[in-house]
Motif scaffolding. Structure first.
Motif, PDB file in Angstrom:
ATOM      1  N   ALA A  37       1.064  -1.310   0.014  1.00 16.61           N
ATOM      2  CA  ALA A  37       0.023   0.012  -0.072  1.00 16.61           C
ATOM      3  C   ALA A  37       0.877   1.305   0.181  1.00 16.61           C
ATOM      4  O   ALA A  37       0.855   1.856   1.048  1.00 16.61           O
ATOM      5  CB  ALA A  37      -0.785   0.132   1.214  1.00 16.61           C
TER       6      ALA A  37
ATOM      7  N   ARG B 210       2.025   5.011  -0.526  1.00 18.53           N
ATOM      8  CA  ARG B 210       1.123   6.181  -0.351  1.00 18.53           C
ATOM      9  C   ARG B 210       2.389   7.384  -0.402  1.00 18.53           C
ATOM     10  O   ARG B 210       3.698   7.554   0.341  1.00 18.53           O
ATOM     11  CB  ARG B 210       0.976   6.250   1.095  1.00 18.53           C
ATOM     12  CG  ARG B 210      -0.527   5.164   1.397  1.00 18.53           C
ATOM     13  CD  ARG B 210      -1.747   5.233   0.534  1.00 18.53           C
ATOM     14  NE  ARG B 210      -2.491   4.244   0.677  1.00 18.53           N
ATOM     15  CZ  ARG B 210      -2.828   3.207   0.124  1.00 18.53           C
ATOM     16  NH1 ARG B 210      -2.059   3.117  -1.097  1.00 18.53           N
ATOM     17  NH2 ARG B 210      -3.718   2.384   0.432  1.00 18.53           N
TER      18      ARG B 210
ATOM     19  N   ARG C 174      -1.144   5.092  -3.858  1.00 15.48           N
ATOM     20  CA  ARG C 174      -2.215   6.303  -3.815  1.00 15.48           C
ATOM     21  C   ARG C 174      -1.235   7.497  -3.683  1.00 15.48           C
ATOM     22  O   ARG C 174      -0.305   7.393  -2.865  1.00 15.48           O
ATOM     23  CB  ARG C 174      -3.287   5.999  -2.758  1.00 15.48           C
ATOM     24  CG  ARG C 174      -4.010   4.609  -3.021  1.00 15.48           C
ATOM     25  CD  ARG C 174      -4.965   4.950  -4.152  1.00 15.48           C
ATOM     26  NE  ARG C 174      -5.787   3.788  -4.497  1.00 15.48           N
ATOM     27  CZ  ARG C 174      -5.426   2.884  -5.338  1.00 15.48           C
ATOM     28  NH1 ARG C 174      -4.127   3.081  -6.088  1.00 15.48           N
ATOM     29  NH2 ARG C 174      -6.107   1.852  -5.707  1.00 15.48           N
TER      30      ARG C 174
ATOM     31  N   ASP D  40      -5.043   2.133   4.759  1.00 17.21           N
ATOM     32  CA  ASP D  40      -6.617   1.930   4.662  1.00 17.21           C
ATOM     33  C   ASP D  40      -7.154   3.167   3.413  1.00 17.21           C
ATOM     34  O   ASP D  40      -8.236   3.000   3.017  1.00 17.21           O
ATOM     35  CB  ASP D  40      -7.363   2.162   5.709  1.00 17.21           C
ATOM     36  CG  ASP D  40      -6.997   1.034   6.509  1.00 17.21           C
ATOM     37  OD1 ASP D  40      -6.882  -0.092   6.128  1.00 17.21           O
ATOM     38  OD2 ASP D  40      -7.113   1.291   7.852  1.00 17.21           O
TER      39      ASP D  40
ATOM     40  N   THR E 112      -8.085   5.147   0.104  1.00 14.77           N
ATOM     41  CA  THR E 112      -8.690   4.569  -1.088  1.00 14.77           C
ATOM     42  C   THR E 112      -8.633   5.853  -2.089  1.00 14.77           C
ATOM     43  O   THR E 112      -8.476   5.698  -3.240  1.00 14.77           O
ATOM     44  CB  THR E 112     -10.144   4.187  -1.156  1.00 14.77           C
ATOM     45  OG1 THR E 112     -11.049   5.202  -0.363  1.00 14.77           O
ATOM     46  CG2 THR E 112     -10.193   2.905  -0.229  1.00 14.77           C
ATOM     47  N   GLU E 113      -8.536   7.224  -1.633  1.00 11.71           N
ATOM     48  CA  GLU E 113      -8.422   8.062  -2.735  1.00 11.71           C
ATOM     49  C   GLU E 113      -7.377   8.244  -3.273  1.00 11.71           C
ATOM     50  O   GLU E 113      -6.118   7.991  -2.760  1.00 11.71           O
ATOM     51  CB  GLU E 113      -8.999   9.428  -1.844  1.00 11.71           C
ATOM     52  CG  GLU E 113     -10.337   9.659  -1.324  1.00 11.71           C
ATOM     53  CD  GLU E 113     -10.714   9.150   0.140  1.00 11.71           C
ATOM     54  OE1 GLU E 113      -9.536   8.377   0.435  1.00 11.71           O
ATOM     55  OE2 GLU E 113     -11.630   9.128   0.422  1.00 11.71           O
ATOM     56  N   THR E 114      -7.050   8.751  -4.426  1.00 16.48           N
ATOM     57  CA  THR E 114      -5.985   9.028  -5.082  1.00 16.48           C
ATOM     58  C   THR E 114      -6.341  10.260  -6.268  1.00 16.48           C
ATOM     59  O   THR E 114      -7.300  10.319  -6.538  1.00 16.48           O
ATOM     60  CB  THR E 114      -5.413   7.940  -5.955  1.00 16.48           C
ATOM     61  OG1 THR E 114      -3.838   8.152  -6.233  1.00 16.48           O
ATOM     62  CG2 THR E 114      -6.210   7.415  -7.217  1.00 16.48           C
TER      63      THR E 114
END
Length: 246
Positions: A136, A138, A181, A224, A226-228
């Motif tokens: 994940a 970021r 993301r 956690d 989800t937005e990108t």
């Protein structure tokens, strides 16, 4: 000390003071191992002491963010040591001249673009493969409302932040089908050295301290998320699409 980011590797640029320092401390307190990048060795050592006092760990990287080859070497080192990068916080920035566009010296223009735009492209170029190795990855880059407000005399800084917004939105589009993301964080007026330099007559005590924004940045760094490809406005506590707000 929480463990919400335990085992995660987080790189923070401009980590020696202001939002960068506060974010590095918050990431370490959440369990991440922090790779702290800044030019000033003494300030990095002070940060390391503060992180250790909270039970966290850090690796210190004294490096000028404009040193693209140095960023590449750091990417290779992180690959050898960890094989991945979970969190990238692109916080380092330069203000430049607050003046009419026609009065800006070319050297100042080039320097602010080198710090605010080119260096962040080099970060993406060097660390994208490592972020993709994370389950994940970021990436969070600090932007400003000046990117879309077109305020008189803020043309240099605002133009670089507009370019940064386009850069990060493009990166988000290119990684939408990966675990990465990428988002932008707009803190608004915060009690920092840069803000004091830009607004010398302002009552700094009326502004939130850098520590006030760290919970929002950690939210953007969370596995956690989800937005990108969006901008998170701290003052409004909301995500915006890449389109400038009306």
């Amino acid at each position: 000390m929480s463990d919400s980011l335990k085992g995660r590797i987080a790189l923070v640029t401009g980590a020696s003071r202001g939002i960068g320092r506060a974010t590095a401390l918050a990431l370490a307190e959440a369990g991440a191992h922090v790779v702290a990048l800044a030019r000033t060795v003494g300030a990095l050592e002070d940060l390391d002491d503060a992180i250790q006092a909270k039970g966290g760990t850090a690796s210190l990287v004294p490096l000028d963010i404009k040193d693209g080859d140095g960023i590449d070497r750091l990417g290779y080192t992180l690959f050898e040591r960890y094989g991945k990068l979970d969190i990238l916080i692109g916080n380092a920035g330069a203000l430049g001249s607050i003046s009419p566009l026609g009065h800006i010296e070319p050297k100042d223009w080039d320097n602010v673009f080198a710090v605010n735009v080119t260096a962040n492209w080099r970060l993406i170029r060097s660390f994208d493969p490592l972020l993709r190795k994370s389950d994940a990855g970021r990436a969070v880059f600090v932007t400003s409302g000046s990117a879309w407000k077109a305020v008189a005399y803020w043309g240099l800084y605002g133009t670089t932040k507009a370019a940064l917004n386009a850069l990060v939105a493009t990166y988000a589009s290119e990684t939408v089908n990966t675990p990465v993301r990428a988002n932008l964080f707009s803190p608004g007026p915060i009690r920092t050295h840069m803000r004091a330099a830009a607004m010398p007559g302002e009552d700094a005590s009326a502004l939130p301290p850098p520590e006030a924004v760290t919970a929002s940045i950690l939210r953007l760094a969370s596995p956690d998320l989800t937005e990108t490809g969006k901008i998170f406005e701290f003052r409004q506590d909301r995500f915006l699409s890449f389109q400038p707000p009306v």
